[in-house]
Scaffold this motif. Sequence first.
Motif, PDB file in Angstrom:
ATOM      1  N   PHE A 198       1.375  -1.594  -0.069  1.00 29.28           N
ATOM      2  CA  PHE A 198      -0.078  -0.057   0.225  1.00 29.28           C
ATOM      3  C   PHE A 198       0.837   1.144   0.025  1.00 29.28           C
ATOM      4  O   PHE A 198       1.769   1.115   0.751  1.00 29.28           O
ATOM      5  N   ASP A 199       0.719   1.973  -0.883  1.00 30.25           N
ATOM      6  CA  ASP A 199       0.701   3.671  -0.835  1.00 30.25           C
ATOM      7  C   ASP A 199       0.063   3.871   0.410  1.00 30.25           C
ATOM      8  O   ASP A 199      -0.948   3.324   1.262  1.00 30.25           O
ATOM      9  N   LEU A 200       0.829   5.463   1.589  1.00 29.94           N
ATOM     10  CA  LEU A 200       0.371   5.536   2.269  1.00 29.94           C
ATOM     11  C   LEU A 200      -1.088   6.832   1.512  1.00 29.94           C
ATOM     12  O   LEU A 200      -2.659   7.359   2.105  1.00 29.94           O
ATOM     13  N   ASP A 201      -0.345   8.017   1.392  1.00 33.56           N
ATOM     14  CA  ASP A 201      -1.302   9.450   1.171  1.00 33.56           C
ATOM     15  C   ASP A 201      -2.155   9.579  -0.163  1.00 33.56           C
ATOM     16  O   ASP A 201      -1.795   8.738  -0.759  1.00 33.56           O
ATOM     17  N   GLY A 202      -3.518   9.661   0.016  1.00 30.49           N
ATOM     18  CA  GLY A 202      -4.029   8.744  -0.844  1.00 30.49           C
ATOM     19  C   GLY A 202      -5.199   7.903  -0.759  1.00 30.49           C
ATOM     20  O   GLY A 202      -5.757   7.719  -2.183  1.00 30.49           O
ATOM     21  N   VAL A 203      -4.224   7.083  -0.059  1.00 33.06           N
ATOM     22  CA  VAL A 203      -4.765   5.398  -0.182  1.00 33.06           C
ATOM     23  C   VAL A 203      -5.531   4.842   0.966  1.00 33.06           C
ATOM     24  O   VAL A 203      -6.776   4.498   1.202  1.00 33.06           O
ATOM     25  N   LYS A 240       2.187  13.783  -5.654  1.00 29.60           N
ATOM     26  CA  LYS A 240       1.722  13.173  -4.973  1.00 29.60           C
ATOM     27  C   LYS A 240       2.404  11.966  -4.965  1.00 29.60           C
ATOM     28  O   LYS A 240       2.676  11.574  -6.814  1.00 29.60           O
ATOM     29  N   GLY A 241       2.465  11.496  -4.109  1.00 28.93           N
ATOM     30  CA  GLY A 241       4.130  10.299  -4.212  1.00 28.93           C
ATOM     31  C   GLY A 241       5.338  11.209  -4.164  1.00 28.93           C
ATOM     32  O   GLY A 241       6.198  10.208  -4.327  1.00 28.93           O
ATOM     33  N   VAL A 242       6.008  12.162  -5.020  1.00 27.85           N
ATOM     34  CA  VAL A 242       6.752  12.579  -4.878  1.00 27.85           C
ATOM     35  C   VAL A 242       7.654  12.905  -3.493  1.00 27.85           C
ATOM     36  O   VAL A 242       6.920  13.692  -2.704  1.00 27.85           O
ATOM     37  N   PHE A 269      -1.487  -0.876  -4.436  1.00 30.91           N
ATOM     38  CA  PHE A 269      -2.151   0.081  -4.161  1.00 30.91           C
ATOM     39  C   PHE A 269      -1.803   1.585  -4.178  1.00 30.91           C
ATOM     40  O   PHE A 269      -1.003   2.150  -3.379  1.00 30.91           O
ATOM     41  N   GLU A 270      -2.316   2.417  -5.475  1.00 26.41           N
ATOM     42  CA  GLU A 270      -1.288   3.888  -5.845  1.00 26.41           C
ATOM     43  C   GLU A 270      -2.170   4.533  -6.038  1.00 26.41           C
ATOM     44  O   GLU A 270      -3.569   4.655  -6.820  1.00 26.41           O
ATOM     45  N   ASP A 271      -2.258   6.152  -5.511  1.00 26.15           N
ATOM     46  CA  ASP A 271      -2.712   6.913  -6.805  1.00 26.15           C
ATOM     47  C   ASP A 271      -2.087   8.143  -6.735  1.00 26.15           C
ATOM     48  O   ASP A 271      -3.372   9.090  -7.492  1.00 26.15           O
ATOM     49  N   GLY A 272      -0.896   7.984  -7.059  1.00 31.42           N
ATOM     50  CA  GLY A 272      -0.546   8.882  -8.138  1.00 31.42           C
ATOM     51  C   GLY A 272       0.297   8.438  -9.030  1.00 31.42           C
ATOM     52  O   GLY A 272       0.743   7.511  -9.294  1.00 31.42           O
TER      53      GLY A 272
HETATM   54 MG    MG Z   1       0.138   9.009  -2.442  1.00 31.82          MG
END
Ligand code: MG
Length: 218
Positions: free
Chosen positions: A7-12, A44-46, A167-170
């Motif tokens: 899992f990605d964290l932020d946004g997920v 995001k993710g950066v 799982f990613e939002d970025g």
């Molecule tokens: Mg994210």
Amino acid sequence: MLKACIFDLDGVIVDTAHFHFLAWKRLADELAIPFTEEDNEHLKGVSRIDSLHFLLKLGNKTISPEAFEDALYRKNSWFLDYIAQMTPADILGGVSEFLALLQASSHRIALGSASKNARLILDRVGLTHYFEVLIDGNQIAKAKPAPDVFLKGAEGLGLSPDECVVFEDGIAGIEAAHNAGMKAIGIGKPDVLHMAKYVIPNFEGMTIEKLENIFETM
Ligand code: MG
Ligand code: B16
């Protein structure tokens, strides 16, 4: 065969993406750089450092190394103020239930986040105990879209990339998963995450059976 979820964290798992935006926006305003939510998609993710480089480029500005360090510090302190107010109520829809399902079905669980604050955030919302392996911005030199964060996650679990799903939002995160040779499920909007083979809005209603079906068809 699918054995693990990374899992990605932020946004997920939590919507700290919005807190990052508010903190960057405050800095952008101080520097008189126009900065919109659309610009924020690219962050995001950066990593924190790369995000500041992006912002300065956006505003066509250069600042001294001291001012750069100071800006990073201040942005993070505003972000930490937001995090301090987080509770389990901030966990995104369906996430807690899905993590419990994964654990009950012996699927392995790891975190692959660019954030140096990842453990702090998981602790605040009470989810740390689910994660067997936690890879964050403190352990990786090359930020997403480099594959390192997810490869380290798989390595920590003792699994190969084809046994994991991310799982990613970025945008950068989806690319990082693909660069790691992993299947990636986008969390968010298909038009934003157009490079993802499969996109879901959130984890509500997600089951192990659904996940395995998606994984097979990707
Ligand atoms: Mg994210
Ligand atoms: P920090 P993720 C990323 O987390 C955020 O999406 C990104 O906006 C942020 O700049 C980066 O973490 C670094 O965060 O400043 O807390 O170290 O999406 O990879 O979980």
